[in-house]
Design a protein around this motif. Structure first.
Motif, PDB file in Angstrom:
ATOM      1  N   ASP A   1      -7.043 -31.348 -19.734  1.00 51.12           N
ATOM      2  CA  ASP A   1      -6.216 -30.444 -19.051  1.00 51.12           C
ATOM      3  C   ASP A   1      -5.706 -30.974 -17.502  1.00 51.12           C
ATOM      4  O   ASP A   1      -7.211 -31.526 -17.012  1.00 51.12           O
ATOM      5  CB  ASP A   1      -6.104 -28.861 -19.043  1.00 51.12           C
TER       6      ASP A   1
ATOM      7  N   ASN B   1       1.483 -27.362 -18.704  1.00 47.90           N
ATOM      8  CA  ASN B   1       0.951 -26.237 -19.151  1.00 47.90           C
ATOM      9  C   ASN B   1       1.608 -25.180 -17.752  1.00 47.90           C
ATOM     10  O   ASN B   1       1.992 -23.533 -17.896  1.00 47.90           O
ATOM     11  CB  ASN B   1      -0.772 -25.541 -18.605  1.00 47.90           C
TER      12      ASN B   1
ATOM     13  N   HIS C   1      -4.587 -31.727 -13.155  1.00 51.96           N
ATOM     14  CA  HIS C   1      -3.926 -30.466 -12.516  1.00 51.96           C
ATOM     15  C   HIS C   1      -3.740 -31.622 -11.104  1.00 51.96           C
ATOM     16  O   HIS C   1      -4.454 -32.873 -10.626  1.00 51.96           O
ATOM     17  CB  HIS C   1      -4.445 -29.580 -11.755  1.00 51.96           C
TER      18      HIS C   1
ATOM     19  N   HIS D   1       0.193 -28.284 -13.408  1.00 49.71           N
ATOM     20  CA  HIS D   1      -0.979 -28.402 -14.339  1.00 49.71           C
ATOM     21  C   HIS D   1      -0.163 -28.864 -15.828  1.00 49.71           C
ATOM     22  O   HIS D   1       0.258 -28.390 -16.111  1.00 49.71           O
ATOM     23  CB  HIS D   1      -1.277 -26.918 -14.899  1.00 49.71           C
TER      24      HIS D   1
END
Length: 502
Positions: free
Chosen positions: A420, A396, A422, A413
């Motif tokens: 999602d 991302n 990170h 990310h």
């Protein structure tokens, strides 16, 4: 003459008739290289040259006679003592020498080339054969322009030269004039009307002025000839000679003919390329057997058929002529089967691909290019690798910080398993920091084994290609990434490899 009635002798004249093409002359060392390759191919006779024509040709015949020990070495002459004496001298080192002498047989040649009569021409032919026979046992006689000669007179001439000692009688269609049925009938006429024809081998030597050289040669063999004179790639004067590779593969493919020969067909493609390079004679792409398109498929229908069963569209196995495999050419006319084949070859497993989506992207690219190469496919898959796989890992965002006073670090990310994630990490460089950040999210024991960076075209603003090989659970996976940013290209390559097993 006693021999296997189904054995076809292959007489190669690449170094004599083939070399008569303007701009294609060879040095003696080059002729020896080709001669040795012809010996490995398994030809029975090598026509080494026309010794009286030049000192260079004379020397080439001498050196080939020394270097080549298995095939017959043949030297061409006209029907006169000077030519024959020169050939005898050139062949003195040959283990298996042959003199190839002859004269015109058609009324056109007799009248307009020799200004002579049929009777006088036959007398000269017989005299030449008898004279050559004093020095060499194996004598081949050529009846030039036999394709246009009167059959009855031709039979008289052939009977006379066999009686004089000819062991092979060459019936050339010198101008490529005959239709296959005409040429075949001519050979059959000689078989049936020359009383001593069983004492010699009939040879066919056909030119390609009307594109019929190979067809005529096969017709001659079907009607009693047992030697075929030919050249690699069909080179030769004007439109060329009978192509060796075509004749040999016709005999190999059509078992019903019942013929066999000593050619090792797996050497054909390599020798074709050698002759093309040395003689500066490019092979046309659509040339039978050895052209670059001979085993290439670009139509989607053909590609699908070949991938399902090769014999659907190929009557010859490419491996039989020394080509590793058929080539599936990707163009805008290619279908999903061809695209799937190439992606699988590059390591993209079908069950993990969203093939419909990739195919749509492929068509867009193919419409803008004539042909799609591996690098194009890798770019197609590697630039946005995450969008080409079902449930793939997707970047991302990526941020990298590095400098003289800072340890390289990366913040990434990822969309992984539908969620999602990170992570940040440091490394000894921006690429290793990025890989470490991805590893923190994936948490799988992946080991990088190879890492290569390439510039596709060159220049500081060029697109870089990264290929990376990783190991996971004792299996190897290749990943490819493209970007003007080398760090992003490396991340794409790593994800491309991960997406093949995650």
């Amino acid at each position: 003459m006693l021999h296997d009635p189904n054995r076809i002798f292959i007489f190669d004249t690449t170094l004599r008739d083939g070399e008569q093409v303007p701009g294609s002359q060879l040095t003696t060392p080059e002729k020896i290289i080709i001669g040795e390759a012809l010996q490995s191919l398994g030809v029975d006779v090598i026509e080494a040259g026309f010794p009286i024509s030049s000192p260079g040709d004379f020397q080439s015949v001498v050196e080939l006679s020394k270097a080549i020990r298995e095939p017959i070495i043949c030297a061409l002459t006209r029907a006169n003592k000077g030519d024959i004496d020169c050939a005898v001298e050139a062949l003195k080192y040959a283990k298996h020498p042959r003199i190839h002498t002859g004269i015109g047989a058609s009324d056109m040649h007799i009248k307009y080339k020799f200004n002579s009569t049929r009777e006088a021409i036959v007398e000269r032919a017989v005299e030449a054969v008898k004279y050559a026979k004093k020095f060499v046992e194996d004598i081949e006689f050529y009846a030039e322009d036999a394709g246009r000669a009167d059959n009855q007179f031709l039979a008289q001439m052939i009977e006379a030269v066999i009686a004089a000692g000819a062991t092979v009688v060459n019936i050339p269609d010198t101008n490529g004039y005959c239709l296959p049925e005409q040429y075949g009938a001519k050979i059959l006429y000689l078989k049936e009307n020359v009383k001593n024809i069983d004492q010699a081998i009939i040879s066919v030597h056909c030119h390609n002025d009307l594109g019929l050289a190979t067809a005529n040669s096969i017709a001659g063999l079907q009607n009693g000839a047992r030697q075929v004179e030919c050249t690699i790639n069909g080179i030769g004067e004007r439109a060329g000679n009978t192509s060796l590779e075509e004749v040999v593969m016709i005999l190999k493919t059509h078992h019903s003919l019942g013929f066999h020969n000593n050619i090792n067909t797996k050497h054909i493609y390599e020798l074709s390329g050698m002759v093309s390079r040395m003689m500066r004679m490019p092979v046309q792409p659509n040339k039978a057997i050895v052209g670059k398109n001979a085993f290439a498929h670009s139509s989607g229908i053909h590609q699908d058929g070949v991938l399902k069963h090769r014999e659907n569209y190929e009557i010859i196995n490419p491996e039989d002529v020394g080509i590793d495999q058929s080539e599936i050419i990707l163009t805008a006319r290619s279908g999903r089967a061809a695209l799937k084949h190439h992606l699988a070859r590059l390591g993209y497993a079908d069950e993990r691909l969203d093939l419909d989506q990739v195919y749509e992207r492929f068509l867009t690219l193919a419409d803008s290019k004539k042909e799609i190469k591996d690098d194009d496919l890798l770019l197609l898959m590697g630039n946005e690798a995450e969008t080409n796989f079902k449930n793939g890992v997707k970047i991302n965002s990526l941020e990298v910080v590095c400098g003289d006073e800072k340890d390289p670090s990366a913040s990434i990310h990822l969309n992984y398993k539908g969620e999602d994630h990170h992570a940040t990490a440091q490394g000894n460089g921006p690429v290793s920091a990025t890989i470490n950040a991805i590893q923190r999210i994936i948490t799988k024991p992946v080991e990088i084994k190879e890492f290569n960076i390439h510039s596709i075209h060159g220049g500081s603003d060029d697109v870089s290609k990264v290929d990376m090989r990783v190991m996971f659970e004792e299996k190897s996976y290749m990943g490819y990434g493209f970007s003007t940013d080398i760090v992003r290209a490396s991340a794409n390559a790593y994800l491309d490899a991960l997406n093949k097993f995650v």
